[in-house]
Design an enzyme around this catalytic site. Structure first.
Site, PDB file in Angstrom:
ATOM      1  N   ASP A  14       0.852  -1.186   0.000  1.00 54.93           N
ATOM      2  CA  ASP A  14       0.000   0.000   0.000  1.00 54.93           C
ATOM      3  C   ASP A  14       0.894   1.244   0.000  1.00 54.93           C
ATOM      4  O   ASP A  14       1.709   1.435   0.901  1.00 54.93           O
ATOM      5  CB  ASP A  14      -0.892  -0.010   1.245  1.00 54.93           C
ATOM      6  CG  ASP A  14      -2.024   0.999   1.169  1.00 54.93           C
ATOM      7  OD1 ASP A  14      -2.205   1.602   0.096  1.00 54.93           O
ATOM      8  OD2 ASP A  14      -2.731   1.183   2.177  1.00 54.93           O
ATOM      9  N   ASP A 108      -2.873   2.439  -6.115  1.00 54.92           N
ATOM     10  CA  ASP A 108      -1.822   2.526  -5.100  1.00 54.92           C
ATOM     11  C   ASP A 108      -1.718   1.320  -4.178  1.00 54.92           C
ATOM     12  O   ASP A 108      -1.000   1.375  -3.174  1.00 54.92           O
ATOM     13  CB  ASP A 108      -2.013   3.788  -4.255  1.00 54.92           C
ATOM     14  CG  ASP A 108      -3.330   3.789  -3.497  1.00 54.92           C
ATOM     15  OD1 ASP A 108      -4.254   3.055  -3.897  1.00 54.92           O
ATOM     16  OD2 ASP A 108      -3.438   4.533  -2.498  1.00 54.92           O
ATOM     17  N   GLU A 109      -2.397   0.226  -4.486  1.00 58.46           N
ATOM     18  CA  GLU A 109      -2.254  -0.952  -3.635  1.00 58.46           C
ATOM     19  C   GLU A 109      -2.516  -2.227  -4.432  1.00 58.46           C
ATOM     20  O   GLU A 109      -3.236  -2.228  -5.425  1.00 58.46           O
ATOM     21  CB  GLU A 109      -3.174  -0.894  -2.421  1.00 58.46           C
ATOM     22  CG  GLU A 109      -4.646  -0.838  -2.744  1.00 58.46           C
ATOM     23  CD  GLU A 109      -5.511  -0.861  -1.498  1.00 58.46           C
ATOM     24  OE1 GLU A 109      -5.180  -1.618  -0.550  1.00 58.46           O
ATOM     25  OE2 GLU A 109      -6.528  -0.145  -1.461  1.00 58.46           O
TER      26      GLU A 109
END
Length: 368
Positions: A14, A108-109
């Site tokens: 993350d 983003d993860e």
């Protein structure tokens, strides 16, 4: 004979304050300052907040007007999803250096299954550290990670040592970890459900574990069975790649802007070498070569050329990039150069990969 279990090594990566961190990366004047990505007007909403802004209570999904009240010095920056996607592609390229079993959740993860991996490293903890280091090298951004036996626990663990940290929950510590966990931190239990659990005397994983499956079903419906399983460390969901890789890239941001094409050639040589290395490691090749140029005023330009054949040779990539460089004159000094290959020969690899996605029998005691 020792019993065998289906245990996987899952990493949840993350990025830390992703949108805000990208803006601070691209604009040095914003570094160390409280910023919010999104609208700062009366009807604006915060999409992301830097850690400097979070100290004042500014959070994503918060009204821009409220955020400004909490932090009078807050700097609002407009969202730039094209840029965020570009950085996200760089990050995902790093993931594929270690495993093909990558399940992106957002820009983003992502989840990574490293039970079997490309680097031959038995320790998922070490791989997570390497992944975070490579992301830092490639993008200049920090990432956090959680490592455990399934996706649920890995995701919960990734929040524990944020920002720029990681947490491993090995098999032998899973039950104790879940029993002590506040139910507000259980992924999938929202604010309203948590409040309902509080009213019924459920505050921790141990409280949740004391309830029968029937009781949870009566009080929480179908989700009750899910809660019954996860608090016992049971989750059979595998990491499922939802798309095949469509491109592979490398880029460099320079400390000092480059003012001439001549000075770019050495930089392009290093970038082409990195792209070729990644192509060889991933055992793929591409036909379309794209040169990316970001000028000092943050204007972004791309130039592409599609060949008649697949390539992964550094020499071919570099010569094509040079041709693209000289197609047009420089508009300004340059702060970033990048080379990417798309139109990859990955369709057959998708079929091969799907055959490998099956549970793996491993001994209970193994390096994590």
């Amino acid at each position: 004979m020792q019993e065998t279990l289906h245990i996987r090594k899952i990493i949840h990566v993350d990025m830390d304050a992703f949108y805000a961190s990208v803006e601070q990366l691209d604009n040095p004047d914003l570094r160390g300052k409280p910023i919010a990505v999104g609208g700062g007007g009366e009807r604006g909403v915060v999409s992301a907040a830097s850690y400097e802004a979070r100290k004042y209570g500014v959070r994503s999904a918060m009204a821009g007007a409220l955020a400004r009240k909490l932090c009078p010095d807050l700097i609002f920056v407009r969202t730039n999803f094209e840029r965020y996607r570009q950085v996200s592609d760089q990050i995902r390229a790093v993931f594929y250096e270690f495993t093909d079993l990558v399940e992106p959740l957002s820009l983003d993860e992502a989840y990574l299954d490293v039970t079997e991996n490309k680097v031959g490293m038995p320790s998922a903890t070490v791989i997570a550290s390497w992944v975070r280091q490579r992301i830092k090298e490639e993008t200049g951004l920090n990432a956090s990670a959680g490592i455990s036996i399934n996706k649920f626990i890995a995701k919960v663990a990734s929040d524990i040592n944020k920002p720029n940290g990681q947490k491993t929950i090995p098999p032998e510590e899973v039950i104790e970890f879940l029993e002590q966990l506040d139910i507000r931190k259980f992924y999938g239990i929202g604010k309203k459900t948590a409040e309902k659990m509080y009213l019924k005397g459920i505050f921790t994983g141990m409280d949740l574990k004391s309830k029968t499956k029937e009781w949870l079903g009566e009080n929480f419906g179908k989700s009750g069975v899910y809660y019954y399983d996860i608090v016992r460390g049971i989750q059979h969901s595998q990491v499922k790649p939802n798309r095949i890789r469509k491109s592979l890239a490398a880029e460099r941001t320079f400390r000092e802007n480059i003012t001439s094409e001549i000075f770019m050639l050495e930089k392009l040589d290093h970038i082409a070498e990195e792209v070729a290395r990644r192509l060889a490691k991933s055992e793929v090749a591409g036909k379309t070569i794209t040169l990316k140029i970001k000028y000092s005023d943050f204007t972004l330009k791309t130039r592409s050329k599609t060949l008649d054949y697949y390539v992964r040779s550094k020499d071919v990539i570099l010569e094509t990039a040079k041709d693209l460089l000289y197609q047009e004159k420089m508009e300004n000094s340059v702060r970033l150069l990048g080379i990417s290959l798309s139109n990859l020969n990955t369709e057959d690899k998708k079929k091969e990969k799907s055959k490998k996605e099956k549970p793996i029998d491993v001994q209970v005691k193994f390096e994590f």
